[in-house]
Every structure is written in C-alpha cells, then in structure tokens.
Design a protein around this motif. Structure first.
Motif, mmCIF file in Angstrom:
data_model
loop_
_atom_site.group_PDB
_atom_site.id
_atom_site.type_symbol
_atom_site.label_atom_id
_atom_site.label_comp_id
_atom_site.label_asym_id
_atom_site.label_seq_id
_atom_site.Cartn_x
_atom_site.Cartn_y
_atom_site.Cartn_z
ATOM 1 N N LEU A 1 -4.994 -4.175 7.330
ATOM 2 C CA LEU A 1 -5.209 -4.862 6.053
ATOM 3 C C LEU A 1 -5.787 -3.821 5.105
ATOM 4 N N LEU A 2 -5.019 -3.434 4.106
ATOM 5 C CA LEU A 2 -5.322 -2.237 3.317
ATOM 6 C C LEU A 2 -5.566 -2.553 1.847
ATOM 7 N N ASP A 3 -6.749 -2.160 1.362
ATOM 8 C CA ASP A 3 -7.050 -2.205 -0.061
ATOM 9 C C ASP A 3 -6.562 -0.903 -0.687
ATOM 10 N N LEU A 4 -6.186 -0.941 -1.957
ATOM 11 C CA LEU A 4 -5.667 0.274 -2.591
ATOM 12 C C LEU A 4 -6.754 1.093 -3.270
ATOM 13 N N GLY A 5 -7.736 0.439 -3.875
ATOM 14 C CA GLY A 5 -8.786 1.143 -4.596
ATOM 15 C C GLY A 5 -9.884 1.626 -3.674
ATOM 16 N N LEU A 6 -9.670 2.744 -3.008
ATOM 17 C CA LEU A 6 -10.620 3.257 -2.020
ATOM 18 C C LEU A 6 -11.251 4.565 -2.493
ATOM 19 N N PRO A 7 -12.495 4.811 -2.128
ATOM 20 C CA PRO A 7 -13.099 6.122 -2.414
ATOM 21 C C PRO A 7 -12.575 7.166 -1.439
ATOM 22 N N GLY A 8 -12.501 8.394 -1.898
ATOM 23 C CA GLY A 8 -12.069 9.477 -1.013
ATOM 24 C C GLY A 8 -10.577 9.716 -1.034
ATOM 25 N N ARG A 9 -9.805 8.650 -0.907
ATOM 26 C CA ARG A 9 -8.340 8.754 -0.939
ATOM 27 C C ARG A 9 -7.775 7.388 -1.273
ATOM 28 N N ARG B 1 3.454 3.197 12.893
ATOM 29 C CA ARG B 1 4.337 2.107 12.483
ATOM 30 C C ARG B 1 3.632 0.751 12.440
ATOM 31 N N THR B 2 2.319 0.732 12.528
ATOM 32 C CA THR B 2 1.564 -0.522 12.488
ATOM 33 C C THR B 2 1.915 -1.324 11.241
ATOM 34 N N PRO B 3 2.187 -2.638 11.369
ATOM 35 C CA PRO B 3 2.426 -3.456 10.176
ATOM 36 C C PRO B 3 1.235 -3.405 9.223
ATOM 37 N N VAL B 4 1.514 -3.316 7.929
ATOM 38 C CA VAL B 4 0.463 -3.186 6.916
ATOM 39 C C VAL B 4 0.604 -4.274 5.863
ATOM 40 N N LEU B 5 -0.512 -4.949 5.592
ATOM 41 C CA LEU B 5 -0.582 -5.908 4.492
ATOM 42 C C LEU B 5 -1.496 -5.318 3.432
ATOM 43 N N ILE B 6 -0.964 -5.090 2.251
ATOM 44 C CA ILE B 6 -1.762 -4.564 1.149
ATOM 45 C C ILE B 6 -2.492 -5.708 0.472
ATOM 46 N N LEU B 7 -3.794 -5.492 0.257
ATOM 47 C CA LEU B 7 -4.655 -6.483 -0.382
ATOM 48 C C LEU B 7 -5.328 -5.801 -1.561
ATOM 49 N N THR B 8 -4.986 -6.216 -2.789
ATOM 50 C CA THR B 8 -5.488 -5.472 -3.941
ATOM 51 C C THR B 8 -5.474 -6.309 -5.210
ATOM 52 N N ALA B 9 -6.264 -5.864 -6.176
ATOM 53 C CA ALA B 9 -6.280 -6.507 -7.489
ATOM 54 C C ALA B 9 -5.134 -6.018 -8.361
ATOM 55 N N ARG B 10 -4.436 -4.985 -7.920
ATOM 56 C CA ARG B 10 -3.273 -4.506 -8.674
ATOM 57 C C ARG B 10 -2.102 -5.440 -8.402
#
Length: 233
Positions: free
Chosen positions: A50-58, A73-82
């Motif tokens: 479960l991945l946020d886009l606005g992260l510090p560092g990268r 190849r792990t499934p990824v769900l993007i979670l973001t305010a964008r």
C-alpha cells in the motif's frame, strides 16, 4: 495476508494499521521513508504493498519504478491525494495494480487489498494459515506459499498447533501433549528444544515463535528481533 504500508504520516499509519488488523488475518508492516522503502519491501516479502506517493527521501512513483525494474512483482495499491486522471494513469503505467484517492472508505480499501492479494496468488489467512503458512487438512503437511516445508514430525505437530491459533498463546502443557502424544513420560523442557529448532526453520517465512513465560508459545509476524534460545524457554 501481509501488507507493507509505505506512508510517512504517522497518524495515517496508525489508523490504517489498526483498521486493517482489527478483524484478524492481516499483518501490517510500516515504512515512512521513501529512501528506505525498497529495502523494507525486499526484506518483508509482503503479499500487497500500500503505497503513498508523497514520501520523504524518494517519491513513491520512483520507489515503484525501482521495484519493478528490480523484478519485485508484489501487487501495489497506490494511496494518495493526487487524484487527477493524469496522476492515476502515470501510477498505473509505472507499475501499480490499483489506485485509491484520498479520502477513501476503509472497507473499500480492505476489499481492494484482498482482491490484489488473491490476484497475486497470496491466500487470505484463515483457520490453519498465517503469513503464507498453511496446513493441508488431509495430509497434515505444512506449506509456505505453496511449497512444502520439510519438517520432522514433532516440529510439524508444534507448528500445526500454533497455526490453529495464530497470535494467541498456546499453553506449554497442551503443546507437550500434542507434540509428544506417544511419550507421556517426556520431560516438560523437551518442547523447548522442538520450538528452538522450528524457530530456525521459520526464519525466512515472516512468522516467528514467541515464548511467553508462564503461558506458553504463540505464533506472530516476525518483527526482526532475535529469537530466544532453548535455554531462555
């Protein structure tokens, strides 16, 4: 199901972890630093990220791009305010499997995560299963993500007993009776030796046997700490 949550907002981390773990069968690992996210991803072997886009560092998209380039190849769900269409398309083209803009409904989030886990071949944990470990109801063999574990009978019996109640203490006396059913006169400390040997074989599965003094043993997600020795009980 093991979820790696890559999110830098501590309050959001705590809320999501509590909500996803409330029903049982879900273990949430957290990382709040984009620069360390890929290392955490490799080490934890999650079923879903479960991945946020606005992260510090990268930036989260760079983390995702690097992971896919590396072959993760792990499934990824993007979670973001964008939430614009362009952002969603960019995320999906980078390698995401799903996209949920903030704010969102927690029940929908959980449903999407479970759908991604099924799509990725990770069974949702139920009775007799935990962190990819699963007991074959017919043979009694224990598998980790579809691969049979080569365990002696006593270690297999101990693991089956703990998998019946993951996250809950199982009394030492009960385990002794189950593991040494054919040796009623065995000394109580014998179960400690079996637990010690089994701990080493579970080291790469994401599950760990924890000793609770005066209570027994329980199976929990590995947090990276050192397992106790047989002398420690």
């Amino acid at each position: 199901m093991k979820v790696l949550l890559i999110e830098d907002h501590e309050a959001m981390q705590a809320t999501l972890r509590r909500s996803l773990e409330r029903g049982g069968g879900v273990q949430v690992l957290c990382c709040g630093d984009g620069a360390r996210a890929l290392e955490r991803w490799r080490a934890s072997c999650p079923d879903v990220v479960l991945l946020d886009l606005g992260l510090p560092g990268r930036d989260g998209l760079q983390v995702l791009a690097d992971a896919r380039a590396e072959g993760l190849r792990t499934p990824v769900l993007i979670l973001t305010a964008r939430g614009t269409v362009g952002d969603r398309v960019l995320g999906l083209n980078t390698g995401a499997d799903d996209y949920l803009p903030k704010p969102f409904d927690l029940d929908e989030l959980e449903a999407r995560l479970r759908a991604l886990a099924r799509r990725g071949g990770a069974p949702a944990d139920g009775p007799g299963s935990f962190m990819g470990l699963q007991v074959d109801g017919d043979s009694g063999a224990v598998y980790h993500r579809g691969e049979a574990l080569e365990l002696p009978p006593r270690e297999a019996a101990l693991l089956r007993a703990l998998l019946a109640r993951p996250g809950q203490a199982v009394a030492k006396e009960r385990l002794l009776a189950l593991v040494f059913a054919d040796e009623p006169e065995v000394l109580p400390d014998a179960i400690e030796v079996v637990a010690y040997r089994l701990r080493k074989k579970l080291a790469r599965t994401g599950a760990r046997i924890v000793t609770l003094r005066g209570l027994g043993y329980l199976l929990k997600a590995d947090d990276g700490s050192t397992a106790t020795s047989p002398a420690a009980g």
